[in-house]
Design a protein around this motif. Sequence first.
Motif, mmCIF file in Angstrom:
data_model
loop_
_atom_site.group_PDB
_atom_site.id
_atom_site.type_symbol
_atom_site.label_atom_id
_atom_site.label_comp_id
_atom_site.label_asym_id
_atom_site.label_seq_id
_atom_site.Cartn_x
_atom_site.Cartn_y
_atom_site.Cartn_z
ATOM 1 N N PRO A 125 0.832 -1.210 0.000
ATOM 2 C CA PRO A 125 0.000 0.000 0.000
ATOM 3 C C PRO A 125 0.862 1.254 0.000
ATOM 4 C CG PRO A 125 -0.024 -1.041 2.159
ATOM 5 C CD PRO A 125 0.740 -1.954 1.237
ATOM 6 N N GLY A 126 0.348 2.307 -0.618
ATOM 7 C CA GLY A 126 1.060 3.577 -0.673
ATOM 8 C C GLY A 126 0.943 4.326 0.650
ATOM 9 N N LYS A 127 1.849 5.271 0.836
ATOM 10 C CA LYS A 127 1.800 6.121 2.030
ATOM 11 C C LYS A 127 0.600 7.042 1.946
ATOM 12 C CE LYS A 127 5.635 7.848 4.106
ATOM 13 N NZ LYS A 127 6.897 8.598 4.196
ATOM 14 N N LEU A 128 -0.130 7.129 3.035
ATOM 15 C CA LEU A 128 -1.233 8.077 3.104
ATOM 16 C C LEU A 128 -0.671 9.485 3.250
ATOM 17 C CD1 LEU A 128 -3.742 6.336 5.553
ATOM 18 C CD2 LEU A 128 -4.051 6.744 3.120
ATOM 19 N N THR A 129 -1.420 10.456 2.778
ATOM 20 C CA THR A 129 -1.084 11.854 2.977
ATOM 21 C C THR A 129 -2.249 12.503 3.713
ATOM 22 O OG1 THR A 129 -2.098 12.580 0.905
ATOM 23 C CG2 THR A 129 0.239 11.931 0.810
ATOM 24 N N ALA A 130 -2.014 13.659 4.302
ATOM 25 C CA ALA A 130 -3.087 14.361 5.012
ATOM 26 C C ALA A 130 -4.236 14.679 4.062
ATOM 27 C CB ALA A 130 -2.547 15.640 5.649
ATOM 28 N N LEU A 131 -3.932 15.047 2.837
ATOM 29 C CA LEU A 131 -4.961 15.353 1.853
ATOM 30 C C LEU A 131 -5.765 14.097 1.497
ATOM 31 C CD1 LEU A 131 -6.254 17.495 0.067
ATOM 32 C CD2 LEU A 131 -4.533 16.968 -1.671
ATOM 33 N N ALA A 132 -5.081 12.969 1.345
ATOM 34 C CA ALA A 132 -5.768 11.710 1.033
ATOM 35 C C ALA A 132 -6.704 11.311 2.170
ATOM 36 C CB ALA A 132 -4.757 10.609 0.770
ATOM 37 N N VAL A 133 -6.286 11.523 3.413
ATOM 38 C CA VAL A 133 -7.119 11.205 4.573
ATOM 39 C C VAL A 133 -8.390 12.045 4.536
ATOM 40 C CG1 VAL A 133 -7.269 11.325 7.100
ATOM 41 C CG2 VAL A 133 -5.209 10.425 6.012
ATOM 42 N N GLU A 134 -8.266 13.321 4.222
ATOM 43 C CA GLU A 134 -9.434 14.211 4.134
ATOM 44 C C GLU A 134 -10.394 13.781 3.031
ATOM 45 O OE1 GLU A 134 -8.890 18.477 4.089
ATOM 46 O OE2 GLU A 134 -6.942 18.230 5.070
ATOM 47 N N LYS A 135 -9.851 13.299 1.916
ATOM 48 C CA LYS A 135 -10.667 13.003 0.743
ATOM 49 C C LYS A 135 -11.347 11.634 0.770
ATOM 50 C CE LYS A 135 -8.648 16.113 -2.574
ATOM 51 N NZ LYS A 135 -8.182 16.257 -3.942
ATOM 52 N N VAL A 136 -10.966 10.742 1.678
ATOM 53 C CA VAL A 136 -11.605 9.424 1.727
ATOM 54 C C VAL A 136 -13.083 9.604 2.053
ATOM 55 C CG1 VAL A 136 -11.719 7.240 2.989
ATOM 56 C CG2 VAL A 136 -9.502 8.200 2.376
ATOM 57 N N LYS A 137 -13.918 9.035 1.201
ATOM 58 C CA LYS A 137 -15.364 9.156 1.363
ATOM 59 C C LYS A 137 -15.940 7.883 1.974
ATOM 60 C CE LYS A 137 -15.557 13.114 -0.725
ATOM 61 N NZ LYS A 137 -15.540 14.281 0.070
ATOM 62 N N ALA A 138 -17.023 8.047 2.720
ATOM 63 C CA ALA A 138 -17.711 6.916 3.322
ATOM 64 C C ALA A 138 -18.402 6.099 2.246
ATOM 65 C CB ALA A 138 -18.728 7.415 4.342
#
Length: 91
Positions: free
Chosen positions: A4-17
């Motif tokens: 798996p790739g490294k998460l970024t703060a922006l990616a964490v914000e963009k994850v949708k339910a």
Amino acid sequence: MAKPGKLTALAVEKVKAGAARIETPDGGSVGLYLVTQPSGAKSWAFRYRFAGKPKKLTLGAVAIGTITAADPPVLGGALSLAGARALAREV
């Protein structure tokens, strides 16, 4: 299986339910997962093995934009990505 790739703060914000609970692994810290509930609530979890059995420890809720680098990560508190990684290393 791909790493798996490294998460970024922006990616964490963009994850949708979604319709079901989603666990997104962080390639930057072994065992660290971003958990997204169908309600949209997000939290950090750490998966590990103890005595050969899989275990999960919920580290805390996801904090987006409210935590600074000076705030120490606290188990059960709101955690930034960096704070979650720091707690995962300690555990």
